[in-house]
Design an enzyme around this catalytic site. Structure first.
Site, PDB file in Angstrom:
ATOM      1  N   ILE A 158     -11.591   6.453 -27.124  1.00  0.00           N
ATOM      2  CA  ILE A 158     -10.685   5.110 -28.762  1.00  0.00           C
ATOM      3  C   ILE A 158     -11.240   3.333 -28.057  1.00  0.00           C
ATOM      4  CG2 ILE A 158      -8.364   4.067 -28.675  1.00  0.00           C
ATOM      5  CD1 ILE A 158      -7.164   6.120 -28.338  1.00  0.00           C
ATOM      6  N   ASP A 177     -15.727   1.023 -16.492  1.00  0.00           N
ATOM      7  CA  ASP A 177     -15.472   2.314 -16.897  1.00  0.00           C
ATOM      8  C   ASP A 177     -16.334   3.252 -15.372  1.00  0.00           C
ATOM      9  OD1 ASP A 177     -14.864   4.189 -19.467  1.00  0.00           O
ATOM     10  OD2 ASP A 177     -15.362   5.005 -17.506  1.00  0.00           O
ATOM     11  N   THR A 243      -2.580   0.023 -26.102  1.00  0.00           N
ATOM     12  CA  THR A 243      -2.153   1.212 -26.590  1.00  0.00           C
ATOM     13  C   THR A 243      -2.780   1.798 -25.968  1.00  0.00           C
ATOM     14  OG1 THR A 243      -4.293   1.022 -27.458  1.00  0.00           O
ATOM     15  CG2 THR A 243      -2.797   0.107 -28.743  1.00  0.00           C
ATOM     16  N   ASP A 269       2.146  -1.339 -27.136  1.00  0.00           N
ATOM     17  CA  ASP A 269       2.444  -0.588 -28.447  1.00  0.00           C
ATOM     18  C   ASP A 269       3.170   1.315 -27.536  1.00  0.00           C
ATOM     19  OD1 ASP A 269       2.208   1.656 -30.476  1.00  0.00           O
ATOM     20  OD2 ASP A 269       1.061   3.118 -30.160  1.00  0.00           O
ATOM     21  N   GLU A 274       9.291   3.756 -21.509  1.00  0.00           N
ATOM     22  CA  GLU A 274       9.552   4.707 -22.981  1.00  0.00           C
ATOM     23  C   GLU A 274      10.186   5.775 -22.826  1.00  0.00           C
ATOM     24  OE1 GLU A 274       5.623   4.654 -24.619  1.00  0.00           O
ATOM     25  OE2 GLU A 274       6.256   6.091 -25.550  1.00  0.00           O
ATOM     26  N   HIS A 292       4.853   2.840 -29.727  1.00  0.00           N
ATOM     27  CA  HIS A 292       3.954   4.261 -29.977  1.00  0.00           C
ATOM     28  C   HIS A 292       3.495   4.691 -30.646  1.00  0.00           C
ATOM     29  CE1 HIS A 292       2.264   7.317 -26.136  1.00  0.00           C
ATOM     30  NE2 HIS A 292       1.854   7.663 -27.243  1.00  0.00           N
ATOM     31  N   ILE A 293       2.615   3.457 -31.864  1.00  0.00           N
ATOM     32  CA  ILE A 293       2.399   4.405 -33.478  1.00  0.00           C
ATOM     33  C   ILE A 293       0.903   4.444 -33.450  1.00  0.00           C
ATOM     34  CG2 ILE A 293       4.689   3.606 -34.135  1.00  0.00           C
ATOM     35  CD1 ILE A 293       2.911   1.364 -35.217  1.00  0.00           C
ATOM     36  N   ALA A 295      -1.639   6.632 -33.155  1.00  0.00           N
ATOM     37  CA  ALA A 295      -1.559   7.598 -33.768  1.00  0.00           C
ATOM     38  C   ALA A 295      -1.252   7.906 -35.068  1.00  0.00           C
ATOM     39  CB  ALA A 295      -1.720   8.959 -32.859  1.00  0.00           C
TER      40      ALA A 295
END
Ligand code: NAD
Length: 317
Positions: A158, A177, A243, A269, A274, A292-293, A295
């Site tokens: 992602i 990373d 996200t 997101d 949650e 949390h949308i 995907a």
């Protein structure tokens, strides 16, 4: 006939593939407490979930005939994967299917946030008719993405999809990373042209210091990756987008950073608490919010359904 329980739903393309291969697909949504009993009573062979259903040791122990657990999506933190595999259960997911959808949501938030859309959408229905000119003045100091620096934390699927969209918009991209020291990105355009970029990773501190916006794309972690100390390192007036997973960004420190104008905005997101996000987060006018949308596009759900079905057919037939 083998029965597959798709407890959090499954796209119709996946259902059709499974049914054509001789499986029965059960689309009942069974509550967490009833799940083990339901699986046993209905002789379920494969359980497909998204992020809502938890498949823990208790369920795995209580369902000795379960042969497969499938996660539609990437993060497997709702499934006890090592334990399931130790019991000989296949555990599958669909890591590739939603990268572009999440990356697009990053820009839906970011393009909105730099033009104050979240707050404007809250206030236009209330005051748009009576105070149009003062609202116009409030939201007139927006900025543009072209030429700005996007810092990406976590440069996997992602993170890289997000980088490609940022580069396509004319942004500079830097990243950090632990495992990706260097990355070659090929951006494809509608007419078949491609443009290649080669990027070198940096440490978190230098990414935070240089970025106008920081986007988080790491898996769930034990501790926060971004807390008060890291927010303090970010450029004054910058923005942050999460996200990935709720627990990687300290929400208390975030609200402080927004209140003292260290950060101009945040886009979330995913949330620490949650599915019951904190009211201080939900009511904050500087936070752009989605439930949390990342995907959850029709295209991604179709790809997820097909990928899951193909793996189920291969492993259980
Ligand atoms: P990925 O495994 O391809 O990439 C994650 C990258 O993060 C890896 O390259 C890894 O080396 C790096 N990383 C791990 N810990 C790090 C750290 N502390 N600092 C820097 N880098 C670190 O995963 P992905 O498919 O890109 O998914 C990324 C995140 O997005 C996951 O948390 C996933 O659960 C989440 N996600 C959210 C949604 C949504 O609906 N919002 C949808 C899909 C995925």
């Amino acid at each position: 006939m083998k029965i597959i329980l798709a407890n959090d739903g499954l796209a119709k393309e996946g259902i059709t593939l499974l049914e054509n291969a001789g499986f029965e697909v059960n689309l009942t949504h069974v509550a967490q407490e009833q799940l083990a009993n339901y699986i046993n009573a209905n002789k379920i062979t494969g359980l497909l979930v998204r992020s809502a259903t938890k498949v823990n040791k208790e369920i795995i122990n209580a369902c000795p005939d379960l042969k497969l657990i499938g996660r539609g999506g990437v993060g497997m933190d709702n499934i006890d994967v090592p334990y399931a595999e130790s019991k000989g259960i296949h555990v599958i997911n669909t890591p590739e299917a939603s990268s572009e959808s999440v990356a697009e949501l990053v820009f839906a938030h970011l393009l909105g946030a730099v033009r104050f859309l979240p707050d404007s959408n809250r206030n236009m229905p209330l005051e748009g008719e009576s105070h149009f000119k003062s609202l116009k003045k409030s939201y007139s100091g927006g900025t543009e993405l072209r030429g700005k620096t996007l810092g990406i934390v976590g440069f996997g699927r992602i993170g890289q999809a997000t980088a490609k969209m940022a580069l396509s918009l004319g942004m500079k991209v830097i990243y950090t990373d632990h495992h990706v020291a260097q990355a070659n990105l090929d951006i494809s355009f509608f007419d078949g042209q491609t443009v290649g970029f080669s990027l070198i990773g940096q440490d978190l501190e230098s990414v935070l210091k240089q970025s106008d916006f920081v986007s988080l794309h790491v898996p769930a972690q034990e501790d926060y990756i971004i807390g008060a100390k890291e927010l303090e390192l970010m450029k004054s007036g910058s923005g942050i987008i999460n996200t990935s997973r709720g627990g990687i960004l300290d929400e208390v420190a975030l609200v402080d950073a927004l209140d003292n104008d260290q950060l101009a905005f945040a886009c979330l997101d995913v949330f620490e608490s949650e599915p019951h996000p904190e009211i201080q987060i939900l009511m904050n006018p500087k936070i752009s919010l989605t439930p949390h949308i990342g995907a959850s596009t029709l295209e991604a759900q179709e790809r997820i359904g097909i990928e899951l079905a193909e793996q189920v057919i291969k492993l259980l037939n």
